[in-house]
Scaffold this motif. Structure first.
Motif, PDB file in Angstrom:
ATOM      1  N   UNK A 139      76.725 -16.262 -69.538  1.00 46.92           N
ATOM      2  CA  UNK A 139      76.864 -17.377 -68.591  1.00 46.92           C
ATOM      3  C   UNK A 139      76.222 -17.027 -67.258  1.00 46.92           C
ATOM      4  N   UNK A 140      76.428 -15.813 -66.783  1.00 49.18           N
ATOM      5  CA  UNK A 140      75.804 -15.391 -65.531  1.00 49.18           C
ATOM      6  C   UNK A 140      74.285 -15.349 -65.670  1.00 49.18           C
ATOM      7  N   UNK A 165      84.518 -26.250 -74.618  1.00 55.38           N
ATOM      8  CA  UNK A 165      84.666 -25.329 -73.503  1.00 55.38           C
ATOM      9  C   UNK A 165      83.301 -24.952 -72.944  1.00 55.38           C
ATOM     10  N   UNK A 166      82.322 -24.776 -73.826  1.00 57.31           N
ATOM     11  CA  UNK A 166      80.973 -24.426 -73.381  1.00 57.31           C
ATOM     12  C   UNK A 166      80.385 -25.531 -72.523  1.00 57.31           C
ATOM     13  N   UNK A 167      80.586 -26.773 -72.926  1.00 58.37           N
ATOM     14  CA  UNK A 167      80.053 -27.909 -72.175  1.00 58.37           C
ATOM     15  C   UNK A 167      80.589 -27.892 -70.748  1.00 58.37           C
ATOM     16  N   UNK A 168      81.810 -27.445 -70.604  1.00 58.17           N
ATOM     17  CA  UNK A 168      82.455 -27.420 -69.289  1.00 58.17           C
ATOM     18  C   UNK A 168      82.004 -26.226 -68.450  1.00 58.17           C
ATOM     19  N   UNK A 173      71.716 -27.296 -68.629  1.00 58.14           N
ATOM     20  CA  UNK A 173      71.680 -28.747 -68.515  1.00 58.14           C
ATOM     21  C   UNK A 173      71.157 -29.433 -69.774  1.00 58.14           C
ATOM     22  N   UNK A 174      70.958 -28.650 -70.837  1.00 55.18           N
ATOM     23  CA  UNK A 174      70.449 -29.218 -72.089  1.00 55.18           C
ATOM     24  C   UNK A 174      71.255 -28.639 -73.245  1.00 55.18           C
ATOM     25  N   UNK A 175      71.653 -29.495 -74.185  1.00 51.78           N
ATOM     26  CA  UNK A 175      72.266 -29.000 -75.415  1.00 51.78           C
ATOM     27  C   UNK A 175      71.437 -29.484 -76.599  1.00 51.78           C
ATOM     28  N   UNK A 200      79.118 -38.559 -76.082  1.00 56.22           N
ATOM     29  CA  UNK A 200      79.924 -39.099 -74.982  1.00 56.22           C
ATOM     30  C   UNK A 200      80.172 -38.028 -73.919  1.00 56.22           C
ATOM     31  N   UNK A 201      80.632 -36.858 -74.369  1.00 56.63           N
ATOM     32  CA  UNK A 201      80.894 -35.775 -73.419  1.00 56.63           C
ATOM     33  C   UNK A 201      79.608 -35.325 -72.730  1.00 56.63           C
TER      34      UNK A 201
END
Length: 410
Positions: A139-140, A165-168, A173-175, A200-201
């Motif tokens: 994440x860092x 949890x990852x989305x949060x 900025x891309x999945x 939606x999320x």
């Protein structure tokens, strides 16, 4: 993989046998190429193409895969330079091993600078699994890469158990939504609802979406109803050599996305999108108000009220700004209707809405009317008084013509 085969891979890099193939990503609405993923292929001298699954796992176990990642990264930069002003974003896969490299960002910056590449055109992909295995470190790393100006995508999204949890938590900025979501060809209600929820999320969190493994028109139609951004899959193109990809980008030949009927799948997201679009068409500005708390926030698509009206603030301040757009002789009428204390009284008296139409000052000299429609709302979890405000700009001359016509018909 034996050491001799590992050496053979390195020799393949030296001889140009290890190549970057590109799988285009298409805009789901327009059918034009919006990006691509760079994928490694081992093309032997006899023309035999060896897929990565036959050699990458062993390179990973030997700790040598990072060399291949950088090799493909440089190949992508060379391709972007050849494309020039026709360039689209090319994403390259990196593993969590790169997250341990404190010089990764500097090395990536040197690479793109050497080829004169805009950072925004070089995407970095890392799998969801890699994030989960060493979340804090990765994440860092993602945050550092994003801050440096490179777009980061989470690949194979949805294959892990902690996707929400990852989305949060992840600053990407891309999945890239995994192909497993399409396994039932978007035919089962359960599968459609699950995929809808992911979109939606994603949209609520302002994430761009790419779906992998799109192979059928049925899948494409449903993804379009979900407002997907980019699609990648055999329906439009398999991974192709650089020469074919260059031709494809330069010719700019769009594919037929055949969006079909957005209501075909009874998609909640699709029908909601159509509803919102129709509401926006009539009301370019919508404001949500908590009268009890004296607060508001705007939800707008294209507003005739300029940015001097902030996105959030107190209702009293927002109302004072709106009044500046109205001729002074109508301020008394406005106050009687829209002062916060008067709106609260109207609600207490059982009124469901307050609507007024008044002339508006317009910078280009046109005669226009501002129609303001306020609808009171209640909540089961709060005693506060809520209100939704719809703003509409109406051409005054057209309004008068229609009014006269209606009176004649009566």
């Amino acid at each position: 993989m034996s050491q001799s085969i590992t050496d053979e891979i390195f020799l393949a890099m030296e001889n140009g046998e290890l190549q970057a193939y590109y799988q285009p990503q298409y805009d789901a609405r327009k059918g034009v190429i919006g990006g691509a993923e760079a994928l490694v292929r081992w093309v032997k001298k006899d023309g035999t193409v060896i897929p990565p699954m036959e050699f990458i796992p062993e390179l990973e176990s030997n700790g040598k895969v990072t060399l291949v990642d950088w090799y493909i990264a440089e190949a992508a930069c060379k391709t972007l330079r050849k494309l020039g002003d026709k360039a689209v974003k090319i994403s390259v896969n990196f593993s969590r091993k790169h997250a341990s490299d404190v010089n990764f960002v500097k090395r990536l910056e040197r690479l793109v600078a050497a080829y004169g590449i805009d950072k925004r055109l070089f995407g970095v992909e890392i799998t969801e699994t890699d994030v989960v295995v060493d979340k804090q470190l990765v994440v860092q790393w993602i945050e550092d890469v994003e801050k440096a100006g490179f777009p980061v995508a989470i690949d194979d999204f949805g294959t892990g158990m902690s996707s929400l949890s990852l989305m949060k938590d992840i600053p990407a900025h891309i999945i890239k939504i995994d192909r497993s979501f399409l396994n039932d060809n978007c035919q089962s209600e359960k599968g459609r609802v699950t995929l809808e929820s992911v979109f939606y999320f994603a949209h609520r969190l302002k994430l761009d979406t790419v779906v992998e493994g799109v192979e059928t028109p049925e899948q494409l139609h449903f993804l379009h109803a979900c407002d997907c951004d980019l699609i990648q899959g055999f329906l439009f193109s398999k991974p192709i050599p650089e020469s074919a990809f260059l031709t494809m980008c330069i010719e700019e030949a769009p594919v037929d996305v055949k969006t079909g009927n957005p209501l075909e799948f009874k998609s909640g997201f699709g029908t909601l999108r159509l509803l919102v679009e129709s509401v926006y068409r009539k009301y370019p500005l919508i404001v949500y108000v908590n009268l009890s708390k004296n607060s508001y926030y705007t939800m707008r698509k294209e507003s005739f009220i300029n940015d001097s009206l902030s996105a959030t603030g107190t209702y009293d301040e927002g109302y004072c700004y709106v009044k500046t757009l109205i001729a002074k002789e109508y301020h008394e009428i406005m106050d009687e209707a829209f002062l916060r204390e008067n709106l609260l009284k109207a609600h207490a008296n059982g009124e469901e809405k307050v609507i007024r139409m008044v002339p508006q000052h317009h910078s280009d000299g046109r005669k226009v009317l501002m129609c303001i429609e306020d609808y009171f709302m209640t909540s089961e979890v709060s005693k506060d008084v809520f209100m939704v405000c719809f703003f509409q700009e109406i051409d005054a001359e057209e309004y008068e013509v229609n009014a006269v016509k209606e009176r004649k018909e009566v």
